[in-house]
Design an enzyme around this catalytic site. Structure first.
Site, PDB file in Angstrom:
ATOM      1  N   CYS A 194     -25.446 -15.444  15.373  1.00  8.13           N
ATOM      2  CA  CYS A 194     -25.527 -13.922  15.101  1.00  8.13           C
ATOM      3  C   CYS A 194     -25.521 -13.738  13.777  1.00  8.13           C
ATOM      4  CB  CYS A 194     -24.291 -13.582  15.759  1.00  8.13           C
ATOM      5  SG  CYS A 194     -23.861 -11.862  15.146  1.00  8.13           S
TER       6      CYS A 194
ATOM      7  N   TYR B 277       8.676  -0.720 -16.985  1.00 13.43           N
ATOM      8  CA  TYR B 277       9.844   0.186 -16.870  1.00 13.43           C
ATOM      9  C   TYR B 277      11.251  -1.133 -16.519  1.00 13.43           C
ATOM     10  CZ  TYR B 277       6.902   4.171 -16.559  1.00 13.43           C
ATOM     11  OH  TYR B 277       5.992   5.075 -16.615  1.00 13.43           O
TER      12      TYR B 277
ATOM     13  N   CYS C  67     -18.600 -11.782  20.550  1.00 10.20           N
ATOM     14  CA  CYS C  67     -19.984 -12.415  20.467  1.00 10.20           C
ATOM     15  C   CYS C  67     -20.043 -13.994  20.260  1.00 10.20           C
ATOM     16  CB  CYS C  67     -20.887 -11.723  19.152  1.00 10.20           C
ATOM     17  SG  CYS C  67     -22.416 -12.385  18.938  1.00 10.20           S
TER      18      CYS C  67
ATOM     19  N   ASP D 253       6.991   0.528  -7.373  1.00 11.33           N
ATOM     20  CA  ASP D 253       6.204  -0.637  -6.458  1.00 11.33           C
ATOM     21  C   ASP D 253       5.184  -1.209  -7.322  1.00 11.33           C
ATOM     22  OD1 ASP D 253       5.733  -1.651  -3.858  1.00 11.33           O
ATOM     23  OD2 ASP D 253       4.232   0.061  -3.194  1.00 11.33           O
TER      24      ASP D 253
ATOM     25  N   CYS E 195     -26.238  -8.517  17.019  1.00 14.37           N
ATOM     26  CA  CYS E 195     -27.393  -9.331  17.256  1.00 14.37           C
ATOM     27  C   CYS E 195     -27.766  -9.030  18.732  1.00 14.37           C
ATOM     28  CB  CYS E 195     -27.214 -10.841  17.154  1.00 14.37           C
ATOM     29  SG  CYS E 195     -25.894 -11.244  18.217  1.00 14.37           S
TER      30      CYS E 195
ATOM     31  N   GLU F  56      17.780   5.467  -8.768  1.00 17.21           N
ATOM     32  CA  GLU F  56      16.613   5.052  -9.578  1.00 17.21           C
ATOM     33  C   GLU F  56      15.385   4.808  -8.771  1.00 17.21           C
ATOM     34  OE1 GLU F  56      17.233   1.351 -11.165  1.00 17.21           O
ATOM     35  OE2 GLU F  56      18.946   1.733 -12.150  1.00 17.21           O
TER      36      GLU F  56
ATOM     37  N   LYS G 253      12.186   3.522  -6.876  1.00 19.28           N
ATOM     38  CA  LYS G 253      11.873   2.246  -6.462  1.00 19.28           C
ATOM     39  C   LYS G 253      10.529   2.120  -6.892  1.00 19.28           C
ATOM     40  CE  LYS G 253      12.368  -1.586  -3.344  1.00 19.28           C
ATOM     41  NZ  LYS G 253      10.921  -2.252  -3.488  1.00 19.28           N
TER      42      LYS G 253
ATOM     43  N   CYS H 206     -23.306  -7.482  21.758  1.00 18.84           N
ATOM     44  CA  CYS H 206     -22.790  -7.464  20.210  1.00 18.84           C
ATOM     45  C   CYS H 206     -23.316  -6.418  19.290  1.00 18.84           C
ATOM     46  CB  CYS H 206     -23.172  -8.729  19.533  1.00 18.84           C
ATOM     47  SG  CYS H 206     -22.835  -8.782  17.718  1.00 18.84           S
TER      48      CYS H 206
ATOM     49  N   LYS I 101      13.928   3.152   1.759  1.00 21.06           N
ATOM     50  CA  LYS I 101      12.481   3.127   1.670  1.00 21.06           C
ATOM     51  C   LYS I 101      11.998   4.520   2.403  1.00 21.06           C
ATOM     52  CE  LYS I 101      10.368  -0.692   1.080  1.00 21.06           C
ATOM     53  NZ  LYS I 101      10.314  -1.833   1.459  1.00 21.06           N
TER      54      LYS I 101
HETATM   55  S1  IVH Z   1      17.258  -3.622  -9.215  1.00 23.46           S
HETATM   56  C1  IVH Z   1      19.884  -7.023  -8.354  1.00 23.46           C
HETATM   57  N1  IVH Z   1      15.854  -1.348  -9.473  1.00 23.46           N
HETATM   58  O1  IVH Z   1      12.535  -3.966  -5.787  1.00 23.46           O
HETATM   59  C2  IVH Z   1      19.140  -5.980  -8.251  1.00 23.46           C
HETATM   60  N2  IVH Z   1      14.679  -3.097  -8.255  1.00 23.46           N
HETATM   61  O2  IVH Z   1      12.775  -5.005  -3.117  1.00 23.46           O
HETATM   62  C3  IVH Z   1      17.623  -6.205  -8.654  1.00 23.46           C
HETATM   63  N3  IVH Z   1      12.478  -2.648  -7.951  1.00 23.46           N
HETATM   64  O3  IVH Z   1      12.503  -7.315  -6.638  1.00 23.46           O
HETATM   65  C4  IVH Z   1      16.883  -5.027  -8.347  1.00 23.46           C
HETATM   66  N4  IVH Z   1      12.559  -0.669  -8.802  1.00 23.46           N
HETATM   67  O4  IVH Z   1      11.111  -5.737  -8.063  1.00 23.46           O
HETATM   68  C5  IVH Z   1      15.949  -2.733  -8.867  1.00 23.46           C
HETATM   69  N5  IVH Z   1      14.642   0.445  -9.826  1.00 23.46           N
HETATM   70  C6  IVH Z   1      14.780  -0.564  -9.329  1.00 23.46           C
HETATM   71  C7  IVH Z   1      13.775  -1.188  -8.811  1.00 23.46           C
HETATM   72  C8  IVH Z   1      13.703  -2.498  -8.152  1.00 23.46           C
HETATM   73  C9  IVH Z   1      11.794  -1.625  -8.060  1.00 23.46           C
HETATM   74  C10 IVH Z   1      12.159  -3.978  -7.003  1.00 23.46           C
HETATM   75  C11 IVH Z   1      12.417  -5.176  -7.701  1.00 23.46           C
HETATM   76  C12 IVH Z   1      12.976  -5.940  -6.602  1.00 23.46           C
HETATM   77  C13 IVH Z   1      12.699  -5.431  -5.399  1.00 23.46           C
HETATM   78  C14 IVH Z   1      13.443  -5.609  -4.250  1.00 23.46           C
END
Ligand code: IVH
Length: 678
Positions: free
Chosen positions: A431, A224, A426, A121, A411, A117, A119, A408, A314
């Site tokens: 200033c 989501y 400084c 942010d 000033c 999935e 990740k 600086c 990551k």
């Molecule tokens: S699963 C026990 N799935 O990443 C598993 N987390 O670094 C729980 N996050 O706190 C998380 N996308 O907020 C999961 N597809 C995804 C995610 C996801 C983003 C976030 C989540 C978690 C953080 C951990």
């Protein structure tokens, strides 16, 4: 990897890392303000883990490696999650993914199917439904207790208020903000003269954590869903089935979720998503790999922080090459001079970058940086771009070495280097550039939070000679603001009202606003909590300050020195005369549950140090004591409690184990029945 130092050096480094990480956590989780980039944060955590592995006795319970980060802030109601919301372990290379898989193969003798999935942010949220109706939306908080943000969550279109089936359900997912919406909000903030958000995650978190749900609604957020917390109750046997179920009952699941048969397929998925990442409407920072079968997940279990059945890959911070056109020097609010590289504009991670911080002159020397050099720039964690390394001189561009300034940039006062320090400063107390920087901090979002006071307004007020001290802000009338360029009556009224709204300020914010070295929001809150009033803090000496758990010698010294300075005292006097009132917010952690009671803590507690336990007792109005007597109300007995526990038994004083003690602090009933005596 850096070398492992001797134990004494390691102990010092561990202390420093813990303090730094703690401040970063606090800024990030409580104030939605990252202090450092994600890779830098991870680097500190990894270093801490390495040192603690080398010297296990240094891995004490208060280390950030031993818990899930984050304390809930005080603004919203608290809500205890039905189960701990775990975090994810990170992997930065395919080799680390292979290690993750090896551990699973060891357990089952075969590799599992995975779900990949994106990740997302954003802000992690748990939604609780009762009979198919949205009951509560709660932030992750520290994983156990989060903030109840239900009214705000209800404003998000992709959060179903009613499910397609009348079920009880606990769902986890992420609130994100699209790049487009992020840009729109920042444009709006900038035109209102306010500070903009560093990245979409912060803008999203900021929107959800607004006390006024109308503000949340005005920022178009998306939700989501990615996991069913109570999957057993719904007969779900795999993550992929859970994603289907979520879609069926009315949620939006992240785009790109795929079930794959092995690790090479998962890696192909990661690569494919990386290629398409820029085109996604919102930012992602990696790919989450989850073992598909719930039965396998159950066997694998979790550490205290993260499941053993999932890992977050990551993506590395994006890096680009460009040319340094010029290096400017800027003076900060403490007088420190920082080089800022002016770059040939370059597109990195969704935005155009034309300035990069070099942090300090020493680093510039280390990098061998010259004007006209081709450099690698990284937009780490989407915060402030930084120069990673010098590639070499750019052909056809004249190269000039970087020369440390003698005066600086504001000033023109001669710069000095303090003994034993590398920074150029400084030290001119009058200033103006420095004062404007201090003023910016003073009125900033985490400090007095005066709406609309952006850099242009503050500079204008200082240049007109209208504001020479913080207190002058309170003497401004609407007509003064009209003297600023492009300021009409409506804005003047708004600015005037913003100051008026900040005549009463919580002590913690005020202390932070003063900009004392080492007093970030964490220390400011701690000082407010411990002293309870500005007056009490003003008379505190070095010994008292350093006696506070988590305030080190350096910060204690900085506070005492700062408050002793005549300029600081004059400033405080002026503010008082201007009508500023500093008050202490009644927080949940200050209570009276133990009022009038004396408690003795003995033995080792797993979740906190002795000092922390005693601070918590004080915070509830109780008195910690070192010896057991008839007046003792409770004895808190940790592991290996010795003679004090025995003495309590003799006197018939209730003994509490750690769990009971925590319950007592958290507001549970004072236990009548106590720990079994043997
Ligand atoms: S699963 C026990 N799935 O990443 C598993 N987390 O670094 C729980 N996050 O706190 C998380 N996308 O907020 C999961 N597809 C995804 C995610 C996801 C983003 C976030 C989540 C978690 C953080 C951990």
């Amino acid at each position: 990897m850096d070398a492992i130092p001797t134990k004494d050096d390691a102990a010092r480094e561990v202390e420093r890392l813990k303090a730094e990480i703690r401040d970063c956590d606090h800024a990030y989780y409580v104030f939605d303000r990252p202090r450092v980039s994600d890779p830098e944060y991870d680097r500190m955590m990894r270093r801490l883990e390495t040192l603690e592995k080398a010297y296990p006795e240094l891995a004490v319970p208060d280390s950030p490696t031993q818990r899930v980060a984050g304390t809930p802030s005080e603004k919203f109601g608290k809500f205890e999650h039905s189960a701990q919301l775990l975090s994810l372990a990170n992997a930065y290379s395919t080799a680390e993914l292979a290690e993750f898989e090896d551990r699973i193969v060891k357990e089952f003798g075969r590799a599992p199917d995975y779900v990949c999935e994106p990740k997302l942010d954003g802000l992690s949220i748990a939604l609780y439904y009762r009979d198919g109706k949205l009951d509560r939306g709660v932030t992750r908080g520290d994983g156990f207790v989060g903030e109840d943000v239900t009214p705000n969550v209800r404003t998000i279109r992709s959060v179903p208020l009613t499910l397609r089936r009348p079920v009880n359900l606990a769902v986890r997912g992420e609130i994100v903000i699209s790049r487009e919406e992020f840009a729109r909000i920042n444009r709006e903030l900038a035109s209102a003269g306010e500070e903009s958000f560093a990245n979409p995650r912060n803008a999203g978190a900021g929107a959800v954590r607004q006390l006024d749900p109308r503000i949340t609604a005005s920022r178009r957020l998306s939700f989501y869903a990615y996991s069913v917390m109570d999957f057993e109750a719904h007969g779900l046997a795999s993550e992929s089935a859970a994603l289907d179920f979520l879609t069926e009952v009315g949620f939006v699941v992240p785009p790109f979720c795929r079930k794959v048969a092995d690790l090479p397929c998962a890696i192909a998925c990661i690569e494919e998503l990386d290629r398409q990442r820029e085109e996604l409407p919102f930012e992602i920072d990696g790919v989450v790999l989850k073992v598909d079968a719930m039965a396998m997940q159950r066997t694998l279990g979790a550490t205290s922080k993260s499941p053993r059945w999932a890992v977050a890959f990551k993506y590395p911070a994006e890096e680009k090459e460009t040319v340094v056109l010029e290096v400017e020097f800027s003076v900060g609010r403490t007088g420190v001079i920082t080089p800022v590289a002016i770059l040939a504009p370059v597109h990195i991670a969704g935005t155009t970058v034309s300035r990069a911080s070099v942090h300090n002159l020493e680093l510039a020397t280390e990098l061998g940086l010259g004007i006209g050099d081709r450099v690698v720039v990284r937009k780490a964690g989407e915060i402030i771009p930084e120069i990673v390394r010098v590639v070499g001189p750019e052909p056809g561009v004249e190269r000039r070495p970087l020369i440390a300034p003698a005066e600086c940039p504001g000033c023109k006062a001669p710069l000095v280097k303090r003994e034993g320090q590398v920074a150029l400063r400084c030290v001119n107390p009058s200033c103006e550039t420095q004062f404007i920087r201090r003023l910016r901090h003073f009125v900033g979002r985490d400090a007095l939070d005066m709406d609309g006071f952006g850099p242009a307004v503050l500079e204008g007020l200082a240049q007109l000679g209208l504001v020479r001290h913080y207190a002058d802000l309170y003497a401004l009338v609407e007509a003064d603001f009209l003297k600023l360029p492009q300021t009409k009556e409506k804005l003047a009224r708004k600015l005037h009202a913003a100051v008026a709204a900040r005549r009463k300020v919580p002590l913690a914010r005020f202390l932070y606003a003063l900009g004392i070295e080492g007093v970030g929001d964490f220390a400011a809150n701690l000082l407010a909590e411990c002293f309870g009033s500005l007056e009490a803090l003003l008379v505190a000496d070095f010994e008292t300050l350093r006696g506070i758990h988590q305030i080190g010698d350096v910060t204690a010294r900085a506070i005492v020195d700062f408050l002793a300075r005549p300029e600081a005292q004059e400033e405080l006097c002026r503010l008082r005369e201007a009508g500023l009132e500093v008050f202490v917010e009644k927080t949940r952690t200050r209570g009276d549950r133990l009022a009038g009671k004396t408690l003795v803590v003995t033995g080792t507690l797993a979740s906190m140090s002795r000092k922390q336990a005693e601070d918590s007792i004080r915070a509830q109005g109780g008195t910690p004591s070192g010896s057991v007597s008839k007046k003792t109300a409770f004895v808190v007995a940790g592991a290996e409690a010795g003679s004090k526990a025995a003495r309590a038994r003799e006197l018939g004083i209730p003994l509490l184990d750690e769990k009971q003690f925590l319950e007592l602090l958290a507001g549970g009933a004072v236990p009548g029945s106590v720990m079994k005596n043997d």
